[in-house]
Design an enzyme around this catalytic site. Structure first.
Site, PDB file in Angstrom:
ATOM      1  N   LYS A 282       0.323  -6.878   0.736  1.00 34.55           N
ATOM      2  CA  LYS A 282      -0.731  -5.860   0.628  1.00 34.55           C
ATOM      3  C   LYS A 282      -1.854  -6.189   1.603  1.00 34.55           C
ATOM      4  CE  LYS A 282      -1.806  -3.862  -3.600  1.00 34.55           C
ATOM      5  NZ  LYS A 282      -2.154  -3.910  -5.040  1.00 34.55           N
TER       6      LYS A 282
HETATM    7  O1  G3P Z   1      -3.507  -2.555  -8.060  1.00 39.20           O
HETATM    8  C1  G3P Z   1      -4.247  -1.530  -7.506  1.00 39.20           C
HETATM    9  C2  G3P Z   1      -4.722  -0.516  -8.521  1.00 39.20           C
HETATM   10  O2  G3P Z   1      -3.639  -0.040  -9.272  1.00 39.20           O
HETATM   11  C3  G3P Z   1      -5.896  -0.981  -9.364  1.00 39.20           C
HETATM   12  O3  G3P Z   1      -6.144  -0.129 -10.421  1.00 39.20           O
HETATM   13  O4  G3P Z   1      -7.249   0.259 -12.579  1.00 39.20           O
HETATM   14  O5  G3P Z   1      -8.180  -1.485 -11.047  1.00 39.20           O
HETATM   15  O6  G3P Z   1      -8.432   0.931 -10.517  1.00 39.20           O
HETATM   16  P1  G3P Z   1      -7.581  -0.115 -11.187  1.00 39.20           P
END
Ligand code: G3P
Length: 223
Positions: free
Chosen positions: A83
């Site tokens: 990533k």
């Molecule tokens: O891993 C990236 C993303 O899915 C993070 O999600 O819930 O932290 O906005 P969130």
């Protein structure tokens, strides 16, 4: 649509892996920090389960640092996808890593133009964060639709990975919009499986089954 689990928790990953519905795992620095474990150990254990796609994020912010970390992470296991963040350095690193055959998941994508750039440098996945856009008062799902349209227009092979999913309706809408992948927190993945009418229906079937006359001399294994 492929379903990934957005976690670095091995118990959650093992539980979902056993169901057969899991196609991959995404991690990020926040999720890894929550586990209090060495990153490489976590990655190796996830890969050892047989999970075919495991996203591991670089934390360097300069291009050379991203290249070093990206090569190191990719060498840990063939299932690792690196990533890189959507920054000028991240774009440059993605271009080089992709040319070396390392699969890159471009993360922290919040606009269709950023997704266009990710495709142009050869990212394998692009990760638009729909929940965070919704939290910000924008329409996260509209972004997924725009990216899917743009990639179709130009036949970009980059796969749209709907990230920052908050609830089952996000999953449904991402599927309808044509996202290739959705990455879900464990709690949302669980909600996809369960429906109260399934539980009520099963309980009724089992109760009614007790009323069915059973043959006396047939061994249980032959029933
Ligand atoms: O891993 C990236 C993303 O899915 C993070 O999600 O819930 O932290 O906005 P969130």
């Amino acid at each position: 649509m492929k379903l990934f689990l957005d976690t670095a928790n091995l118990t959650e990953i093992r539980t979902m892996w056993e169901t057969g519905i899991l196609d991959g795992v995404t991690t990020n620095p926040t999720l890894v920090a929550q586990e209090g474990r060495v990153f490489e150990d976590v990655l190796k254990e996830i890969c050892a389960l047989g999970v075919p796609s495991v996203s591991a994020e670089v934390v360097a912010t300069d291009k050379d640092g991203m290249l070093k970390e990206g090569r190191y992470l990719a060498a840990l296991h063939p299932s690792i996808y690196v990533k890189c963040p959507m920054t000028p350095a991240g774009l440059g690193a993605t271009k080089v890593l992709a040319a070396e055959g390392i699969r890159v998941n471009m993360t922290l994508v919040f606009s269709a133009n950023q997704a266009l750039l990710a495709a142009k440098v050869g990212a394998t996945y692009v990760s638009p964060f729909i929940g965070r856009l919704d939290d910000h008062g924008e329409d996260g799902m509209a972004l997924i639709r725009d990216i899917v349209l743009i990639y179709r227009n130009y036949r970009f092979p980059t796969q749209v990975l709907a990230a920052s999913i908050r609830h089952p309706v996000h999953v449904l809408d991402a599927a309808k919009a044509g996202a290739d992948i959705a990455t879900l927190p464990y709690s949302v993945m669980e909600k996809l499986v369960h429906h109260p009418l399934t539980d009520i229906g099963l309980a009724r079937f089992l109760k009614d089954w007790e009323k069915v006359p059973k043959p006396l001399r047939v061994p249980p294994s032959d029933r």
